[in-house]
Enzyme design. Structure first.
Site, PDB file in Angstrom:
ATOM      1  N   GLY A   8       0.826  -1.216   0.000  1.00 55.03           N
ATOM      2  CA  GLY A   8       0.000   0.000   0.000  1.00 55.03           C
ATOM      3  C   GLY A   8       0.851   1.253   0.000  1.00 55.03           C
ATOM      4  N   GLY A  14       1.238   5.609   2.887  1.00 54.50           N
ATOM      5  CA  GLY A  14       2.515   5.179   2.296  1.00 54.50           C
ATOM      6  C   GLY A  14       3.329   6.355   1.779  1.00 54.50           C
ATOM      7  N   TYR A 129     -15.444  -3.942   5.951  1.00 54.40           N
ATOM      8  CA  TYR A 129     -14.088  -3.428   6.182  1.00 54.40           C
ATOM      9  C   TYR A 129     -13.663  -3.703   7.630  1.00 54.40           C
ATOM     10  CZ  TYR A 129     -10.675   0.485   6.683  1.00 54.40           C
ATOM     11  OH  TYR A 129      -9.581   1.268   6.929  1.00 54.40           O
ATOM     12  N   LYS A 133     -10.618  -6.203   9.263  1.00 51.86           N
ATOM     13  CA  LYS A 133      -9.514  -5.680  10.090  1.00 51.86           C
ATOM     14  C   LYS A 133      -9.483  -6.355  11.466  1.00 51.86           C
ATOM     15  CE  LYS A 133      -7.934  -1.972   7.617  1.00 51.86           C
ATOM     16  NZ  LYS A 133      -6.537  -1.774   7.262  1.00 51.86           N
ATOM     17  N   ASN A 158      -9.359   8.438  12.309  1.00 52.65           N
ATOM     18  CA  ASN A 158      -9.560   8.935  10.938  1.00 52.65           C
ATOM     19  C   ASN A 158      -8.390   9.831  10.521  1.00 52.65           C
ATOM     20  OD1 ASN A 158     -12.468   8.451  12.010  1.00 52.65           O
ATOM     21  ND2 ASN A 158     -12.671   8.612   9.800  1.00 52.65           N
ATOM     22  N   ASP A 262     -24.807   9.612   8.548  1.00 56.92           N
ATOM     23  CA  ASP A 262     -23.948  10.131   9.623  1.00 56.92           C
ATOM     24  C   ASP A 262     -22.818   9.162   9.955  1.00 56.92           C
ATOM     25  OD1 ASP A 262     -24.645  12.660  10.398  1.00 56.92           O
ATOM     26  OD2 ASP A 262     -26.102  12.019  11.911  1.00 56.92           O
TER      27      ASP A 262
HETATM   28  P1  NAP Z   1      -5.207   4.462   0.362  1.00 58.50           P
HETATM   29  O1  NAP Z   1      -4.730   5.853   0.169  1.00 58.50           O
HETATM   30  O2  NAP Z   1      -6.564   4.087  -0.138  1.00 58.50           O
HETATM   31  O3  NAP Z   1      -4.139   3.475  -0.269  1.00 58.50           O
HETATM   32  C1  NAP Z   1      -4.431   2.104  -0.337  1.00 58.50           C
HETATM   33  C2  NAP Z   1      -3.197   1.397  -0.777  1.00 58.50           C
HETATM   34  O4  NAP Z   1      -3.489   0.000  -0.877  1.00 58.50           O
HETATM   35  C3  NAP Z   1      -2.708   1.853  -2.168  1.00 58.50           C
HETATM   36  O5  NAP Z   1      -1.306   1.805  -2.209  1.00 58.50           O
HETATM   37  C4  NAP Z   1      -3.312   0.786  -3.089  1.00 58.50           C
HETATM   38  O6  NAP Z   1      -2.590   0.623  -4.313  1.00 58.50           O
HETATM   39  C5  NAP Z   1      -3.146  -0.449  -2.195  1.00 58.50           C
HETATM   40  N1  NAP Z   1      -4.056  -1.512  -2.603  1.00 58.50           N
HETATM   41  C6  NAP Z   1      -5.403  -1.475  -2.679  1.00 58.50           C
HETATM   42  N2  NAP Z   1      -5.869  -2.637  -3.171  1.00 58.50           N
HETATM   43  C7  NAP Z   1      -4.774  -3.431  -3.416  1.00 58.50           C
HETATM   44  C8  NAP Z   1      -4.597  -4.734  -3.944  1.00 58.50           C
HETATM   45  N3  NAP Z   1      -5.640  -5.486  -4.311  1.00 58.50           N
HETATM   46  N4  NAP Z   1      -3.342  -5.209  -4.054  1.00 58.50           N
HETATM   47  C9  NAP Z   1      -2.279  -4.466  -3.687  1.00 58.50           C
HETATM   48  N5  NAP Z   1      -2.378  -3.233  -3.168  1.00 58.50           N
HETATM   49  C10 NAP Z   1      -3.616  -2.712  -3.049  1.00 58.50           C
HETATM   50  O7  NAP Z   1      -5.195   4.045   1.910  1.00 58.50           O
HETATM   51  P2  NAP Z   1      -4.534   4.817   3.135  1.00 58.50           P
HETATM   52  O8  NAP Z   1      -5.492   5.873   3.553  1.00 58.50           O
HETATM   53  O9  NAP Z   1      -3.110   5.132   2.833  1.00 58.50           O
HETATM   54  O10 NAP Z   1      -4.613   3.681   4.264  1.00 58.50           O
HETATM   55  C11 NAP Z   1      -3.469   2.919   4.649  1.00 58.50           C
HETATM   56  C12 NAP Z   1      -3.885   2.006   5.773  1.00 58.50           C
HETATM   57  O11 NAP Z   1      -4.367   2.794   6.870  1.00 58.50           O
HETATM   58  C13 NAP Z   1      -5.032   1.072   5.399  1.00 58.50           C
HETATM   59  O12 NAP Z   1      -4.796  -0.205   5.928  1.00 58.50           O
HETATM   60  C14 NAP Z   1      -6.247   1.710   6.020  1.00 58.50           C
HETATM   61  O13 NAP Z   1      -7.227   0.750   6.323  1.00 58.50           O
HETATM   62  C15 NAP Z   1      -5.660   2.360   7.234  1.00 58.50           C
HETATM   63  N6  NAP Z   1      -6.420   3.516   7.743  1.00 58.50           N
HETATM   64  C16 NAP Z   1      -6.730   4.556   6.918  1.00 58.50           C
HETATM   65  C17 NAP Z   1      -7.464   5.617   7.450  1.00 58.50           C
HETATM   66  C18 NAP Z   1      -7.857   6.807   6.611  1.00 58.50           C
HETATM   67  O14 NAP Z   1      -8.630   7.656   7.097  1.00 58.50           O
HETATM   68  N7  NAP Z   1      -7.325   6.955   5.394  1.00 58.50           N
HETATM   69  C19 NAP Z   1      -7.842   5.641   8.785  1.00 58.50           C
HETATM   70  C20 NAP Z   1      -7.476   4.587   9.581  1.00 58.50           C
HETATM   71  C21 NAP Z   1      -6.767   3.528   9.041  1.00 58.50           C
HETATM   72  P3  NAP Z   1      -2.996   1.540  -5.604  1.00 58.50           P
HETATM   73  O15 NAP Z   1      -2.468   2.908  -5.324  1.00 58.50           O
HETATM   74  O16 NAP Z   1      -2.282   0.875  -6.733  1.00 58.50           O
HETATM   75  O17 NAP Z   1      -4.481   1.482  -5.700  1.00 58.50           O
END
Ligand code: NAP
Length: 302
Positions: A8, A14, A129, A133, A158, A262
């Site tokens: 990711g 990332g 989701y 997790k 978040n 909400d």
């Molecule tokens: P994001 O911006 O949506 O990025 C998701 C990443 O996962 C991207 O690099 C995507 O690759 C990769 N991915 C998705 N499907 C895939 C697949 N089938 N095979 C390989 N790679 C795949 O997510 P983020 O916000 O950085 O979140 C990172 C982590 O933090 C996640 O585990 C998420 O659940 C957690 N998190 C996020 C939030 C939030 O508010 N954003 C809050 C709490 C926890 P591509 O770029 O190629 O699509």
């Protein structure tokens, strides 16, 4: 620190992490589709010293609500395969990133502590989701019990930040809010419209803060699991007011489309365990973080 693999790596977290761990290998879905066993097996034919598992199918409330089965399947497959092959290939350190969405919809007390994760069903709007997790947390705990590994997970609240998705169906609240403010400025509008009632409470953290925590856990070889969350728990309305003030848009009014969802009313978690590990950690203030992200998206909008 050895050879580090970040799944990711092209996402919101990332891209922030790459500032703190520049020598790690950052994967996107184009490098390997982690739902496919053959691709995950190929990835672990290389010896890694550490895996930071960020990859997930992530989206906002609208997408999560309409496709719960896809969110459950895709995330269960990715998480299970990555952890299984990491362990079988002898990766010494594995850190997964979960989310406070996994906590019960309604808890007996707030803020919630790590032990309360499985105390009741998660909120219906992100059920698939959340269950995937929770299963990852259980898989890591079970691996530590059965195989003596020292794997861990971080549970962030978040997030918002530069490099987030801006598609309204997929974006997270603060990033969507900032892009709505920029659109209102561009269109000369006198208001912004937000989904829902504005009453739910949320902890919103800049993604850079989570990246710093992951970077410091890696440098110091921390193997505990804990929540990563800002202490403030504000209503959606209060967050919108902070954003309008931080971007010099006090003149814009906030309208709520109460027919919109909400989501969970509150899901605030305690950061006490994290602060024991990192007593001097400084979070980015919400107004400061919003100003930075607003400048980033404003420059892209020119
Ligand atoms: P994001 O911006 O949506 O990025 C998701 C990443 O996962 C991207 O690099 C995507 O690759 C990769 N991915 C998705 N499907 C895939 C697949 N089938 N095979 C390989 N790679 C795949 O997510 P983020 O916000 O950085 O979140 C990172 C982590 O933090 C996640 O585990 C998420 O659940 C957690 N998190 C996020 C939030 C939030 O508010 N954003 C809050 C709490 C926890 P591509 O770029 O190629 O699509």
């Amino acid at each position: 620190m050895g050879k580090i693999l970040v799944t990711g790596g092209s996402g919101l977290v990332g891209r922030h992490l790459s500032k703190y761990l520049p020598d790690a290998v950052y994967l996107s879905s184009k490098d390997a589709d982690l739902r496919r066993e053959d691709e995950v097996r190929r990835l672990f034919s290389t010896k890694w010293d550490r895996v930071i598992h960020l990859a997930a199918r992530v989206a906002g409330i609208l997408d999560n609500r309409t496709r719960p089965a896809e969110f459950l399947e895709d995330n269960l497959l990715m998480n299970t395969l990555v952890l299984k092959y990491a362990r079988e290939s002898g990766v010494p350190r594995f850190t997964a990133v979960l989310s406070t969405c996994i906590f019960p919809d309604v808890a007996s007390s707030y803020p919630m502590t790590e032990e309360m994760m499985q105390d009741g069903p998660p909120q219906a709007t992100n059920f698939g989701y959340a269950i995937s997790k929770r299963a990852l947390a259980a898989h890591i705990d079970a691996s530590n019990t059965q195989y003596g590994t020292s794997y861990n997970y971080l549970i962030p609240c978040n997030l918002y930040g530069e490099f987030d998705k801006t598609d309204p169906a997929k974006s997270h609240f603060v990033t969507a809010l900032i892009t709505k403010i920029i659109k209102a400025e561009r269109d000369g509008s006198d208001h912004i419209t937000l989904l829902g009632t504005g009453k739910p409470l949320r902890q919103f953290m800049h993604a850079d803060d989570l990246a710093r925590v992951i970077g410091q856990c890696t440098e110091r070889d921390v193997t505990q699991s804990f929540n990563v969350a800002v202490p403030e728990n504000l209503s959606i309305r209060e967050i919108a007011e902070v954003a309008l003030a931080a971007t010099g848009n006090e003149g814009l009014s906030i309208e709520f489309d109460a027919d919109g969802p909400d989501g969970q009313f509150r899901k605030d978690v305690s950061n006490a365990k994290m602060m024991e590990v990192f007593p001097d950690f400084q979070f980015t203030g919400l107004a400061e973080g919003i100003r930075r992200v607003y400048s980033y998206y404003k420059a892209k909008d020119q």
